[in-house]
Structure formats: C-alpha cells, structure tokens
Design an enzyme around this catalytic site. Structure first.
Site, short mmCIF file in Angstrom:
data_model
loop_
_atom_site.label_atom_id
_atom_site.label_comp_id
_atom_site.label_asym_id
_atom_site.label_seq_id
_atom_site.Cartn_x
_atom_site.Cartn_y
_atom_site.Cartn_z
N LYS A 92 0.79 -1.18 0.10
CA LYS A 92 -0.10 0.10 -0.09
C LYS A 92 0.90 1.33 0.67
CE LYS A 92 -4.32 1.86 3.17
NZ LYS A 92 -5.04 2.42 3.49
N SER A 141 -9.57 1.60 3.41
CA SER A 141 -9.04 2.03 2.13
C SER A 141 -7.77 1.01 2.01
CB SER A 141 -7.78 3.28 3.21
OG SER A 141 -6.92 2.65 4.25
N SER A 182 -9.88 -0.87 7.43
CA SER A 182 -9.46 -0.50 5.74
C SER A 182 -8.48 -1.79 5.37
CB SER A 182 -8.45 0.34 6.29
OG SER A 182 -8.97 1.74 6.31
#
Length: 527
Positions: free
Chosen positions: A79, A192, A216
């Site tokens: 990420k 996210s 997330s």
C-alpha cells in the site's frame, strides 16, 4: 500459464523450488497482468525495474543451488502509505505526490530481505481516510468483480491440487445493476486498502500489505473476495507506515488463502527496535494443518452487531455460517458488547484528533507539495495545505483541532478515551467468560456501484461502513475477514472472526476451517 496467478504462495513456492517455474518469468507474468488491469487503477506506482532486478537475483540463487525460503521470488505489493527507499510514497495525496522516502518501512525491508519481489505500490484513499478507495488523488480504484473484465470462477480447494482446476458452474452474467455498469459504472473496492485487495484478487501479485486503522484491510478484502488479516496491535512493526492514527494503525495482510496470510504473518511478526509500540514478547511461527477440529471452540455472536442498515443477505450469511459452526460441534453463544453503539463516535473523535496532530508536519517547507508564490509564512502554510489536501483530509484536520481546543479537550477527547476503555473492557469480559472467538459481519452489504456510493457523504459512509470493523481497532484485537458466499448479484459476501490478543493461531485455524467449508471461488481473469 496465467492460471499460475490464481495459485497460493505455498504452491508457487514449491514450483519455484522444484525448478518448474522460473522466477523471472513469474515476475514478468505479474507485470503483464498489472498492465492488463490498468483500468482497475489498483497501482499508483509499478516498480518494474526493481521487480525484475529482484527476481533475477533470486533466479540466480536457484541456478547456484542455494537453499530458498518460501517467499523467494514471490511477487508482493505494498500500500502506498508504506515508505519505500528510492520509490515514491504518495499516500494517494497531492501533498506527497512526488515524495521519495529515504528508507524502507520495516515490513518492506523484511519481506524483500526474505526474497519477496516488490511489483508496485497500491492505490488508497488519501492518507488512508475512507472506505471505498475513491478519494485518491490518483483516481478511484475499481473492484475486479463484475468490472467489465472477463473472468472465470475456480474452486479454491482445487487450486491446491493441480493447475487445471475445474471451472465452477456459475453464471457470471448477473443482471443486477447491469444497466448502470454498461454505462461505465463500476463496483467500489472498499477502502482504504482497495488497491492492495484488487491486486491480490486480480492475480497481479500473490500477497499485499495494507494498513488497518478502522477496518481498512478487512473492508476491501470483504468487497474483493480475499483474506484480510488485521493482527493484534503491536505484533507487526509500524515503522515506515505513514501515520493516520498512531494508537489504531496496524499493518494488514491481504492474500487469497489463510495459509498465505500465515506465511506473511510468520515473517512480519515480532519486536522491532525502530518501533516502540511493538511488543517484546517472542513470536512463535506456526502452520495450520488441513485436518481441523473445531468442536472445542466457543463462538460468540455479538447481538449489537445486527444493525438496521445491514442488508438481509449479510444477515442471512451470518446466520448460515453460525449454524454451520454449530453443526460441526462448536458451541455458538449469543453475547453482548453493550458499548458498541458508542464506538463510531469514539473512533471519530480519537482519529480526527490524531490526524490534527500528525498532519501539522505537512507545511510545504521540509517535503511534499509547496504552493507557488512569495507570501508570508502563515499564508504559505494555508495555501499549501489547501492545495495539497483533499476535502476529506481537511475536514478531519478541522474536526480534530476543534476536539483538541482547551475548552473542548475534556468534553470530547478525554471522554472518547474513557469510552474506548469501556469498549475494550466489553471484549475482555466476553473472552474472560469462556468465549474463544467472535463471529460478525465485516461490511453491512455487498459491494455497491460507484454511482450509488457517491450519493452519501464520506463521513456518513465511515460512520456506517466501519460499524463492524473499527471496535476491533479500538480494543487492539486481531481479526480476519473470510470470503464466504456470493450474493444474488454475484458479488462477495464475507464475515470476520475476532480473536483474543496475540491468539492469531487459534483465530486463523478457525478461519481456515471456514475457508475449507465455504470453498469460495477465485477469480481467474481471461486476459
């Protein structure tokens, strides 16, 4: 050859060790897949040269008969809020769109040192604030399920046996919401860590690292039909993870199987001298057998988690899985977590307060975006932050500063901290009364089209969509999202298991049992 991309890490590693699979070819295959799924916008940065260099090094070791570890040559994605040396780390924000970190985050360093191949940095909501990965400066990410890509569904269990897996007899031409999709709409990927979940689900890599502040990792894992593991707070180092909320942030793991999540956890767990929040107690690596008995488990069903906005399909899956566990011999018991109804408000205050504090560093002077023009210092700060941050980030900064005002500190921040303790005590009380694991939904519905998603304000989404996930972060507990069934629209429906602190082995053992029973299909893209 592309069917290799649907295999688990354990299987691919064996093919590499037996010299059936060339690491450089495998890396090239993943890079080709990344290029073919560009429309999904899963990646912000593709590290092609680094990946090819790393894979060539591993292949050279194989040619020299050097003993390999299980991660040698395995393509992994990170990420884009994990610092990577000589590779930009943007956090999905204009503020850091050209920022290049001078060091690797611990999770990046550890996995690459163990032979993993970094294929890229994945898309996310700006600074990890969101639950759909639609608020990135680099554009929204798109769920691979029913995204316009052609795919087959393959049984997960058969992927462990051979490469010519039977294709499920499942109609992929679902009509629900089809008119909207034909007009360019798409289903959201969850957030996210949506880019990481997409990368794993679409076969662009074999595992990905996300972050989990209020769900997330688990939320996008549920929407994209993959495993999403949120470890106990302090088990994995946060060093190099650009902070959102320091006391809630945890690196998360996304894979296609529970065994693969265990592989990554075994390498990442443990004390890090660079992160004072990691626990010093030693971590013992473990594996999970294929023959699993769950008859001694006591599974709690929190009654507060069944809320009015939960879709009937999610509720039905929850009940069906609870019945399956009970029929297998586990004792399923209704339990109460009475302070759950306050958790969203508590989370919002604490998170925004941390955001206000953490984001003061983005001033346009030391690094990141810098507004043009000669101005006073105060005006320069204001313009830089206005240009560099999106609406969601600015809203949380403003709210956090309000909560931290001297006149509001006790009323909001201290009160939220006290409520957080009550929420944590609820979990502790349930576990102390003999419950081993909790079973709850992850999301309140199946993935929804983007056109429907944007009809609701982001803050309201977070208040609704994180209802089942963020209490776990407030209590610092481990949790794992497991894909269970397809909805009537052909979209993933998942549940989560919540475990006791540092009892990942017990939790993941039960998760693997569920995985075996559900045999949730894997996407095999025809591209």
């Amino acid at each position: 050859m592309s069917s290799i991309l649907t295999l688990p890490i354990t299987k691919v590693s064996q093919l590499i060790k037996n010299k059936i699979l060339n690491v450089t070819d495998l890396c090239s295959l993943c890079l080709e897949r990344i290029n073919k799924i560009k429309n999904l916008n899963a990646f912000i940065t593709v590290t092609k040269n680094i990946a090819l260099e790393q894979s060539a090094y591993v292949q050279e070791r194989i040619n020299e008969e050097v003993s390999l570890g299980i991660l040698d040559g395995i393509p992994i994605a990170f990420k884009d809020n994990f610092s990577t040396k000589n590779v930009r780390t943007t956090c999905g924000s204009k503020m850091l769109s050209n920022y290049v970190a001078p060091y690797d985050a611990t999770v990046v360093e550890v996995l690459c040192n163990k032979g993993a191949v970094m294929v890229g940095k994945t898309n996310l909501d700006e600074f990890a604030m969101g639950s759909a990965t639609v608020d990135s400066y680099f554009g929204p990410a798109r769920n691979p399920w029913r995204s316009g890509l052609k795919y087959k569904l393959r049984k997960r269990s058969e992927l462990l046996q051979d490469n010519n897996s039977t294709i499920l007899n499942h109609d992929c031409n679902f009509q629900a919401n089809q008119e909207a999709l034909d007009n360019g709409d798409y289903f959201v990927a969850g957030g996210s860590s949506g880019g990481s979940a997409i990368a794993v689900a679409s076969g662009a890599c074999f595992g990905a690292i996300g972050s989990d502040t209020g769900g997330s990792t688990r939320h996008p894992a549920a929407f994209c039909g993959v495993i999403g593991l949120k470890p106990t707070y302090g088990l994995i180092s946060r060093n190099g993870l650009i902070p959102l909320c320091n006391s809630l942030d945890v690196p998360g793991i996304l894979t296609r199987t529970v065994d693969d999540a265990v592989v990554l956890l075994n390498h990442l767990a443990g004390h890090d001298s660079k992160d004072s929040t990691t626990v010093t107690q030693p971590f013992s690596s473990f594996t999970i057998p294929n023959d699993i008995e769950i008859c001694n488990l006591r599974i709690g069903i929190p009654k507060e988690y069944e809320c009015p906005s939960m879709s009937p399909e999610v509720t039905d899956v929850w009940r069906r899985i609870a019945d399956t566990l009970e029929k297998a011999g586990a004792k399923v018991i209704s339990v109460s977590l009475p302070h759950t109804k306050y958790s969203i408000m508590c989370y919002s205050v604490l998170c925004c307060s941390d955001v206000a504090s953490n984001f003061a560093r983005y001033d346009g002077i030391r690094y990141g975006h810098r507004a043009a023009g000669e101005t006073t210092t105060e005006h320069h700060y204001a313009v830089t932050r206005r240009e560099g941050f999106g609406d969601v980030v600015r809203e949380r900064i403003l709210a956090g500063n309000y909560f931290l005002l001297k006149r509001n500190y006790e009323k909001y921040f201290l009160q939220a901290a006290k409520v957080r303790r009550l929420i944590s005590n609820d979990f502790e009380s349930v576990f102390n009364n003999g419950i081993d694991l909790l079973l709850t939904p992850v999301t309140l519905s199946e993935p929804v089209p983007y056109s429907k998603w944007i009809l609701t304000d982001n803050r309201e989404h977070n208040a609704i969509d994180d209802f089942c996930t963020q209490p776990v972060n407030l209590a610092g507990l481990p949790a794992v999202s497991i894909p269970c069934l397809l909805s009537q629209s052909g979209l993933p429906l998942s549940l989560q298991l919540i475990g006791k602190p540092f009892q990942e082995k017990q939790m993941l053992t039960a998760a693997k049992w569920l995985e075996q029973q559900m045999d949730f299909p894997v996407l095999d893209l025809e591209c």
